[in-house]
Design an enzyme around this catalytic site. Structure first.
Site, PDB file in Angstrom:
ATOM      1  N   GLU A 280      -9.527 -10.689  -6.989  1.00  0.00           N
ATOM      2  CA  GLU A 280      -8.585  -9.566  -6.900  1.00  0.00           C
ATOM      3  C   GLU A 280      -7.555  -9.606  -8.025  1.00  0.00           C
ATOM      4  O   GLU A 280      -7.203  -8.559  -8.584  1.00  0.00           O
ATOM      5  CB  GLU A 280      -7.907  -9.570  -5.525  1.00  0.00           C
ATOM      6  CG  GLU A 280      -8.893  -9.167  -4.419  1.00  0.00           C
ATOM      7  CD  GLU A 280      -8.388  -9.359  -3.001  1.00  0.00           C
ATOM      8  OE1 GLU A 280      -9.149  -9.046  -2.060  1.00  0.00           O
ATOM      9  OE2 GLU A 280      -7.247  -9.815  -2.800  1.00  0.00           O
TER      10      GLU A 280
ATOM     11  N   LYS B  67       0.835  -1.204   0.000  1.00  0.00           N
ATOM     12  CA  LYS B  67       0.000   0.000   0.000  1.00  0.00           C
ATOM     13  C   LYS B  67       0.879   1.267   0.000  1.00  0.00           C
ATOM     14  O   LYS B  67       2.094   1.179   0.215  1.00  0.00           O
ATOM     15  CB  LYS B  67      -0.912  -0.036   1.231  1.00  0.00           C
ATOM     16  CG  LYS B  67      -1.818  -1.287   1.298  1.00  0.00           C
ATOM     17  CD  LYS B  67      -2.818  -1.137   2.437  1.00  0.00           C
ATOM     18  CE  LYS B  67      -3.297  -2.453   2.981  1.00  0.00           C
ATOM     19  NZ  LYS B  67      -4.239  -2.296   4.105  1.00  0.00           N
TER      20      LYS B  67
ATOM     21  N   HIS C  39      -1.428  -5.613   1.632  1.00  0.00           N
ATOM     22  CA  HIS C  39      -2.688  -6.340   1.464  1.00  0.00           C
ATOM     23  C   HIS C  39      -2.390  -7.731   0.921  1.00  0.00           C
ATOM     24  O   HIS C  39      -1.491  -7.903   0.107  1.00  0.00           O
ATOM     25  CB  HIS C  39      -3.598  -5.614   0.462  1.00  0.00           C
ATOM     26  CG  HIS C  39      -4.753  -6.470   0.031  1.00  0.00           C
ATOM     27  ND1 HIS C  39      -5.919  -6.565   0.756  1.00  0.00           N
ATOM     28  CD2 HIS C  39      -4.897  -7.331  -1.022  1.00  0.00           C
ATOM     29  CE1 HIS C  39      -6.729  -7.428   0.167  1.00  0.00           C
ATOM     30  NE2 HIS C  39      -6.136  -7.904  -0.915  1.00  0.00           N
TER      31      HIS C  39
ATOM     32  N   ASN D 160      -1.039  -0.376   7.768  1.00  0.00           N
ATOM     33  CA  ASN D 160      -0.445  -1.712   7.937  1.00  0.00           C
ATOM     34  C   ASN D 160       0.270  -2.220   6.689  1.00  0.00           C
ATOM     35  O   ASN D 160       0.526  -3.411   6.541  1.00  0.00           O
ATOM     36  CB  ASN D 160      -1.476  -2.707   8.487  1.00  0.00           C
ATOM     37  CG  ASN D 160      -2.639  -2.921   7.532  1.00  0.00           C
ATOM     38  OD1 ASN D 160      -2.646  -2.391   6.417  1.00  0.00           O
ATOM     39  ND2 ASN D 160      -3.617  -3.698   7.952  1.00  0.00           N
TER      40      ASN D 160
ATOM     41  N   TYR E 273     -12.063  -3.033  -2.111  1.00  0.00           N
ATOM     42  CA  TYR E 273     -12.480  -3.242  -0.716  1.00  0.00           C
ATOM     43  C   TYR E 273     -14.003  -3.347  -0.560  1.00  0.00           C
ATOM     44  O   TYR E 273     -14.522  -3.082   0.520  1.00  0.00           O
ATOM     45  CB  TYR E 273     -11.947  -2.099   0.157  1.00  0.00           C
ATOM     46  CG  TYR E 273     -10.498  -2.251   0.566  1.00  0.00           C
ATOM     47  CD1 TYR E 273     -10.048  -3.429   1.187  1.00  0.00           C
ATOM     48  CD2 TYR E 273      -9.574  -1.224   0.381  1.00  0.00           C
ATOM     49  CE1 TYR E 273      -8.718  -3.569   1.585  1.00  0.00           C
ATOM     50  CE2 TYR E 273      -8.241  -1.365   0.785  1.00  0.00           C
ATOM     51  CZ  TYR E 273      -7.833  -2.538   1.385  1.00  0.00           C
ATOM     52  OH  TYR E 273      -6.525  -2.686   1.794  1.00  0.00           O
TER      53      TYR E 273
HETATM   54  P1  IDP Z   1      -6.709  -7.508   6.005  1.00  0.00           P
HETATM   55  O1  IDP Z   1      -5.999  -6.413   5.253  1.00  0.00           O
HETATM   56  O2  IDP Z   1      -5.817  -8.099   7.058  1.00  0.00           O
HETATM   57  O3  IDP Z   1      -7.330  -8.536   5.093  1.00  0.00           O
HETATM   58  P2  IDP Z   1      -9.413  -6.470   6.404  1.00  0.00           P
HETATM   59  O4  IDP Z   1     -10.292  -6.764   7.562  1.00  0.00           O
HETATM   60  O5  IDP Z   1      -9.751  -7.078   5.092  1.00  0.00           O
HETATM   61  O6  IDP Z   1      -7.911  -6.838   6.837  1.00  0.00           O
HETATM   62  O7  IDP Z   1      -9.365  -4.888   6.265  1.00  0.00           O
HETATM   63  C1  IDP Z   1      -8.787  -4.286   5.144  1.00  0.00           C
HETATM   64  C2  IDP Z   1      -7.950  -3.128   5.564  1.00  0.00           C
HETATM   65  O8  IDP Z   1      -8.794  -2.156   6.208  1.00  0.00           O
HETATM   66  C3  IDP Z   1      -6.885  -3.447   6.620  1.00  0.00           C
HETATM   67  O9  IDP Z   1      -5.706  -3.971   6.077  1.00  0.00           O
HETATM   68  C4  IDP Z   1      -6.678  -2.099   7.251  1.00  0.00           C
HETATM   69  O10 IDP Z   1      -5.819  -1.301   6.445  1.00  0.00           O
HETATM   70  C5  IDP Z   1      -8.064  -1.493   7.221  1.00  0.00           C
HETATM   71  N1  IDP Z   1      -8.757  -1.698   8.491  1.00  0.00           N
HETATM   72  C6  IDP Z   1      -9.252  -2.852   8.984  1.00  0.00           C
HETATM   73  N2  IDP Z   1      -9.808  -2.672  10.181  1.00  0.00           N
HETATM   74  C7  IDP Z   1      -9.664  -1.359  10.454  1.00  0.00           C
HETATM   75  C8  IDP Z   1     -10.050  -0.536  11.566  1.00  0.00           C
HETATM   76  O11 IDP Z   1     -10.630  -0.992  12.537  1.00  0.00           O
HETATM   77  N3  IDP Z   1      -9.725   0.784  11.479  1.00  0.00           N
HETATM   78  C9  IDP Z   1      -9.082   1.308  10.408  1.00  0.00           C
HETATM   79  N4  IDP Z   1      -8.718   0.595   9.356  1.00  0.00           N
HETATM   80  C10 IDP Z   1      -8.991  -0.728   9.378  1.00  0.00           C
HETATM   81 MG    MG Z   2      -8.902  -8.386   3.737  1.00  0.00          MG
END
Ligand code: IDP
Ligand code: MG
Length: 174
Positions: A149, A32, A138, A135, A72
């Site tokens: 995807e 990202k 992805h 983080n 997303y």
């Molecule tokens: P993942 O990336 O580990 O698959 P997902 O639940 O699919 O996690 O969420 C996608 C992205 O959304 C996460 O990587 C993160 O960047 C963001 N995200 C997830 N949960 C939160 C939150 O509680 N607050 C802010 N951003 C979040």
């Molecule tokens: Mg995800």
């Protein structure tokens, strides 16, 4: 004698490789904008590469916001959806497809838990990120999302099929 043995052995190895190629799965991985800006591209690539996974597609793109929303889409009801899509489309993303046995599930292991506060040390997020909103990476979370995807981010002709010289050392049964 050695010469006579070499040919059937090589042929056997090729058959093995072909059989294995059919089993290989693919996953979509993206660095990202935070990972790109922090200079972590090579660090992240090397973790997948050293593991033994094979890179079959890569490009750097700045996604449009509506594209990020498509990517997303399953999170559209979450409060952070708009901010998340705004962030993904705010700068360059390195989009990749990695191939290998178990790469979808193990790719997620290499990445670590969504919230870097909970990711184990040794994982990409555990070692290199601090908060969930930044983080850095992805990874597809299952076979269906991987398929969708890859299709969303890559045209079929952008993905390459090749045999890596290392494969016969990475895969094998005794
Ligand atoms: P993942 O990336 O580990 O698959 P997902 O639940 O699919 O996690 O969420 C996608 C992205 O959304 C996460 O990587 C993160 O960047 C963001 N995200 C997830 N949960 C939160 C939150 O509680 N607050 C802010 N951003 C979040
Ligand atoms: Mg995800």
């Amino acid at each position: 004698m050695a010469g006579l043995l070499a040919l059937p052995a090589a042929a056997y190895m090729l058959q093995e490789q072909e059989a294995r190629a059919a089993e290989m799965e693919r996953t979509f991985i993206a660095i990202k904008p935070d990972g790109v800006q922090r200079g972590l591209i090579s660090e992240i690539l090397s973790r997948f590469e050293r593991k033994g996974f094979k890179l079959v597609g890569i490009k750097i793109v700045v996604p449009q916001k509506d594209f990020a929303q498509k990517h997303y889409h399953d999170l559209k009801d979450r409060p952070f959806f708009n901010g998340l899509c705004g962030f993904l489309s705010s700068g360059p993303v390195v989009a990749m497809v990695w191939e290998g046995e178990g790469v979808i599930k193990y790719g997620r292991k290499l990445i670590g838990a969504t919230d870097p506060q909970k990711s184990e040390p040794g994982t990409i997020r555990g070692d290199l990120a601090v908060v969930v909103g930044r983080n850095i990476i992805h990874g597809s979370d299952g076979p269906e999302t991987a398929k969708d995807e890859i299709k969303l981010w890559f045209k079929p002709e952008e993905l390459v099929k090749y045999t890596s010289n290392a494969e016969k050392w990475i895969y094998g049964v005794n």
